[in-house]
Design a protein around this motif. Structure first.
Motif, mmCIF file in Angstrom:
data_model
loop_
_atom_site.group_PDB
_atom_site.id
_atom_site.type_symbol
_atom_site.label_atom_id
_atom_site.label_comp_id
_atom_site.label_asym_id
_atom_site.label_seq_id
_atom_site.Cartn_x
_atom_site.Cartn_y
_atom_site.Cartn_z
ATOM 1 N N ALA A 105 31.856 47.560 31.517
ATOM 2 C CA ALA A 105 31.137 48.784 31.159
ATOM 3 C C ALA A 105 29.640 48.682 31.442
ATOM 4 N N ARG A 106 29.049 47.510 31.260
ATOM 5 C CA ARG A 106 27.602 47.372 31.331
ATOM 6 C C ARG A 106 27.092 46.530 32.498
ATOM 7 N N GLY A 107 28.003 45.806 33.151
ATOM 8 C CA GLY A 107 27.584 45.017 34.292
ATOM 9 C C GLY A 107 26.613 43.919 33.910
ATOM 10 N N PRO A 108 25.600 43.653 34.753
ATOM 11 C CA PRO A 108 24.643 42.580 34.461
ATOM 12 C C PRO A 108 23.874 42.779 33.157
ATOM 13 N N ALA A 109 23.850 43.997 32.632
ATOM 14 C CA ALA A 109 23.133 44.251 31.381
ATOM 15 C C ALA A 109 23.952 43.861 30.156
ATOM 16 N N SER A 110 25.226 43.548 30.332
ATOM 17 C CA SER A 110 26.062 43.169 29.199
ATOM 18 C C SER A 110 25.583 41.856 28.594
ATOM 19 N N ARG A 111 25.687 41.741 27.284
ATOM 20 C CA ARG A 111 25.304 40.488 26.624
ATOM 21 C C ARG A 111 26.233 39.359 27.050
ATOM 22 N N TYR A 112 27.405 39.722 27.625
ATOM 23 C CA TYR A 112 28.373 38.719 28.056
ATOM 24 C C TYR A 112 28.329 38.478 29.562
ATOM 25 N N ALA A 113 27.361 39.074 30.235
ATOM 26 C CA ALA A 113 27.323 38.977 31.697
ATOM 27 C C ALA A 113 27.221 37.534 32.172
ATOM 28 N N GLU A 114 26.535 36.695 31.401
ATOM 29 C CA GLU A 114 26.395 35.290 31.779
ATOM 30 C C GLU A 114 27.403 34.393 31.063
ATOM 31 N N TRP A 115 28.248 34.979 30.235
ATOM 32 C CA TRP A 115 29.269 34.183 29.556
ATOM 33 C C TRP A 115 30.415 33.863 30.508
ATOM 34 N N PHE A 116 30.676 34.787 31.409
ATOM 35 C CA PHE A 116 31.701 34.554 32.423
ATOM 36 C C PHE A 116 31.036 34.040 33.692
ATOM 37 N N ASP A 117 31.802 33.315 34.477
ATOM 38 C CA ASP A 117 31.250 32.686 35.682
ATOM 39 C C ASP A 117 31.286 33.692 36.828
ATOM 40 N N ILE A 118 30.316 34.617 36.832
ATOM 41 C CA ILE A 118 30.254 35.716 37.790
ATOM 42 C C ILE A 118 29.021 35.549 38.669
ATOM 43 N N ASP A 119 29.201 35.757 39.954
ATOM 44 C CA ASP A 119 28.078 35.779 40.890
ATOM 45 C C ASP A 119 27.677 37.241 41.075
#
Length: 876
Positions: A105-119
């Motif tokens: 829903a929020r993309g890089p702005a999500s508080r969990y954006a860095e919790w998952f291993d996403i490039d």
């Protein structure tokens, strides 16, 4: 510390309350701890629990925390404990996962954006700020036109979501369609209408995810998957806030005394396994104060799921109690295989498969396939990361991404271990040697010519990925990507590809095994056990798991073929027949081995119903096997014609011509070798229960285990049968039969195995210090059959246990179908005791029979193995 564990697979059909119902049975059997599949909230309908959607609560499909408390209360009444499987490496990439849904829903702005291993900034600009969702059965445009992507109302919120199959995906803030009337946005975005489809496409392009055809995952995925499963997303548990969130539930359960330890799934998937293990141990110990107040031990039991190469050891600095036992499963299996048969069976296989390449080259070819077709996105992302490292230095900036990718691919193909563990401290000597060996081997792989420039670049890549400090952030990122790519590459290339392609003897194709180690000498087995006693005396010992390729007793029976390789090959030549182009001779040969290994004890080929049930299981294995091999069919490109040909061949074995059928002959051959297989099985049990370590039983394997790979090895367990057989546990231990058809029921049902397990677990309970902390002393064996005996003493203070088991002689011990008595075979074979134990009487606590050493310290083997093919005797 656990004395003995049992692994139970939980799901909606076997809940925590169902597990509680089996506590009295396992308590009587001698188990000290239940060892459960993951407790966290998994996807609805999960049969394994590794697809976690919520780490904060016990899965309600299993009964929730109230059911967990009921189970623990039942366990405590029997002085038993609980070990839980935890999954720190990945979660389900599912909209039911609130963290993942927030990212969508929020993309890089999500508080969990860095919790998952996403490039979030991959090479493809179209994916900047987006997550690739390769969830479509057909290409995006086709799916859109066919109405496979639609807008739907979210219940209760009044907002719209994207419906794709069973998944509902959120819309980003500011992209909700305006609605003039109820239902109007859905109509205005109707994919059946060209204008509506265009509006729907424009809406989807504004989301923080990109819907894509499932085939794009291998080439375009911009987040770390678990292996190559695009429904499981990697978690950055090395981040403190992620660690705390992932472990909040198990830490609380440990503090409250509901669990006593953890099994860590896929430890090699983590960025920093050693740091993780230390942090986990410390966090659990910090919770231990509350346990002390409740009269429970403070220190937790922690084991890790780790595949070790034959020359690899677990680092003691990890601060864990050991592995989950795949290493022991390989060692005890190799011990029961006659290495002298390997050249004969391998040569026959090479003729059948029309492939004379050494197995190392075949594994390298499988790794190359995985790198180019299954992990292409991960490989290229690593190459791009190394390119950024190269650009930091004028001396290396001229290296191109293509050149780096070329040498990197060959180096990765030549790796022999799951991973290295370099970090700020650099590599240790063992990792350095393995990396150098892989680099040397990479220069000689078949394929494109290897230039001096390539060799120079590979040396540079090797140095870049050697760890050490200080390092720039881009170099640390490259090292992380490298060390998290090699584990799935190793598993998928070996366990899920080569082990279905290469089949001289399938009992050696098992998780944790190496394709170039067929047999293990008694001396090497002793060395492995002594090392475990010194370094990890509480490591788990497995002979079967939820991941095994075939059951412990199926492997033990197939090991008999290594005793009679020429007889086996003569029979196979007749059964193979002429099948034309399909299935291949190699696939037919693997099927024949599977029929022989998995044939249920006592199944009469004339029993139509029993044969139907067995062949249904074999057909499921057959389909999975040819798809995993990826030669004539695959999961991504199934070949219905070839798979039909495989099924037809199996049916021809059943039908045959005239009165006799090949399947009937196979059944008769199984009757011929099965008693020898049971000898191997009981030897395996005796070793499993008495060498240093904690024996772990997989559910249902307390009786004969002729299961095949999952889902076959996860079938429901017949507990009423086990309750009934355990009630008469003492009776079968002294019974034998004169021929296969005349084997008494305890041998056919597996009651003799269960009784031996029961007896040895009772010994472990009666002598906990001896088996938990005792020394391991190999004994010398003398006489004509010395090579066929494994003997050792476990000692602690004044307590001593003598263990003697046979190996590589099942056919001779079971000559005439009698699997126990074989005094003539043992002749003058004898075990020599150490001087300090010569005067001890050695009592069989089942039969009260006593054996003594002669004046020279020798104990004859024949009387020891008179009533049963194995013996465990106590001094005094």
């Amino acid at each position: 510390m656990p004395r003995a564990t049992v692994r139970l697979q939980l799901h909606a059909g076997f809940t925590l309350d169902d597990a509680a119902g089996q506590v009295p049975y396992y308590a009587r059997l001698g188990i000290s701890h239940f060892y459960l599949s993951p407790l966290g909230c998994a996807r609805r309908g999960s049969t394994h629990g590794y697809d976690v959607v919520d780490h904060s609560r016990v899965n309600p499909e299993l009964g929730g925390e109230a059911a967990l408390e009921r189970l623990v209360n039942a366990l405590r009444k029997h002085d038993m404990g609980l070990i839980a499987d935890i999954v720190p490496n990945h979660m389900a990439a599912d909209s039911a996962n609130p963290w993942w849904r927030d990212v969508l829903a929020r993309g890089p702005a999500s508080r969990y954006a860095e919790w998952f291993d996403i490039d979030w900034r991959p090479a493809d600009p179209a994916l900047h700020g987006k997550v690739l969702l390769p969830c479509l059965a057909e290409p995006y445009g086709e799916t859109l036109r066919a109405g496979g992507i639609v807008l739907v109302h979210e219940p209760g919120s009044g907002e719209f979501a994207v419906q794709v199959g069973d998944a509902r995906l959120p819309l980003a803030a500011g992209t909700q369609p305006e609605q003039a009337a109820p239902g109007e946005p859905r109509a205005s975005h109707d994919p059946a209408d060209p204008d509506g489809r265009a509006r729907l496409h424009a809406l989807l392009e504004r989301q923080h995810y990109r819907l894509a055809w499932w085939r794009t995952a291998a080439d375009q995925i911009n987040w770390r998957r678990f292996f190559e499963i695009a429904t499981l997303v990697g978690v950055r548990v090395e981040r403190p806030e992620v660690f705390d969130a992932v472990h909040a539930l198990p830490l609380r359960l440990y503090a409250e005394g509901l669990i006593d330890g953890v099994r860590v799934d896929h430890i090699d998937g983590l960025a920093e396994p050693q740091d993780y293990c230390r942090r986990l141990r410390e966090a659990l110990r910090d919770c231990g104060q509350a346990r002390l107040a409740a009269g429970l031990p403070r220190d937790p039991y922690v084991v890790v799921e780790k595949i070790l190469a034959p020359d690899e050891t677990l680092d003691e600095q990890w601060d864990v109690d050991g592995t989950t036992g795949y290493d022991f499963m390989d060692q005890v299996g190799a011990l029961l295989h006659d290495a002298a048969a390997e050249p004969v069976l391998t040569q026959a296989w090479q003729v059948l498969a029309r492939d004379a390449r050494p197995v190392r080259e075949q594994l390298e070819a499988a790794r190359l396939r995985m790198l180019t077709r299954h992990f292409a996105a991960e490989r290229r992302a690593l190459a791009r990361a190394l390119l950024q490292v190269a650009r930091l230095d004028p001396d290396t900036r001229d290296w191109s991404e293509d050149a780096i990718d070329r040498v990197l691919t060959r180096w990765l193909a030549a790796f022999t271990v799951y991973r290295t563990y370099a970090g700020p401290q650099g590599r240790d000597a063992a990792d350095q040697a393995r990396c150098q060996a892989a680099a040397a081997r990479a220069r000689h792989l078949p394929g494109l010519a290897w230039s001096r420039a390539d060799a120079r670049l590979l040396d540079q890549v090797n140095r870049w990925l050697a760890g050490g400090s200080p390092q720039p952030a881009v170099q640390r990122e490259a090292l992380r990507r490298f060390q998290q790519l090699t584990p799935p590459l190793a598993a998928k290339a070996l366990e899920d590809t080569l082990f279905y392609r290469y089949g001289p003897l399938l009992s050696r194709n098992e998780v944790g095994a190496s394709p170039d180690r067929f047999g293990l000498s008694v001396a090497d087995f002793h060395r492995a056990c002594a090392a475990r006693a010194r370094r990890f005396p509480a490591a788990m010992l497995a002979t079967a798991t939820h991941d095994h390729k075939r059951g412990a007793d199926a492997r033990a029976r197939l090991a008999v073929l290594a005793e009679i390789p020429l007889e086996w090959l003569r029979r196979v030549q007749h059964w193979l027949g002429a099948a034309g182009a399909a299935p291949s001779a190699a696939d037919r040969y693997q099927l024949l081995q599977t029929l022989v290994g998995a044939w249920p004890v006592g199944l009469d080929p004339a029993d139509a119903a029993g044969l139907d049930a067995f062949l249904e299981r074999v057909r499921a294995w057959q389909t999975k096997a040819v798809r995993e091999a990826k030669q004539h069919s695959s999961w991504t490109e199934p070949d219905p014609a070839y798979e039909t040909a495989c099924a037809d061949y199996l049916e021809r074995l059943r039908q045959g011509e005239g009165g006799a059928t090949p399947l009937g002959e196979i059944g008769a051959f199984v009757q011929h070798i099965a008693p020898a297989g049971l000898v191997n099985s009981l030897a395996q049990v005796a070793l499993h229960m008495t060498v240093p370590g904690v024996p772990d039983l997989y559910q249902g394997t307390d009786l004969w285990d002729f299961s095949l790979v999952d889902p076959d090895n996860r079938r429901p367990v017949d507990y009423p049968l086990r309750h009934a057989t355990l009630a008469a546990a003492a009776a079968p231990m002294q019974e034998t039969g004169q021929d296969w058809a005349g084997l008494p029921p305890p041998w056919r049902s597996g009651q003799v195995k269960q009784a031996l397990i029961h007896h040895l677990l009772q010994l472990r309970a009666g002598y906990p210090l001896l088996f938990g902390h005792g020394s391991y002393l190999p004994l010398s064996v003398h006489g004509a059959r010395a090579a066929h005996v494994v003997a050792y003493v476990r000692s602690h203070g004044e307590q001593h246990a003598l263990v003697v088991v046979p190996r590589l002689c099942g056919m001779r011990l079971a000559a005439g179908g009698e699997p126990a008595r074989a005094a003539e075979f043992w002749a003058d074979t004898r075990v020599r005791l150490p001087a300090g134990l010569v005067r001890q009487p050695w009592r069989d606590l089942r039969t009260q029979d006593v054996a003594r050493a002669d004046a020279h310290g020798y104990v004859p083997v024949a009387p020891l193995l008179q009533a049963l093919p194995v013996t465990v005797r106590m001094a005094g």
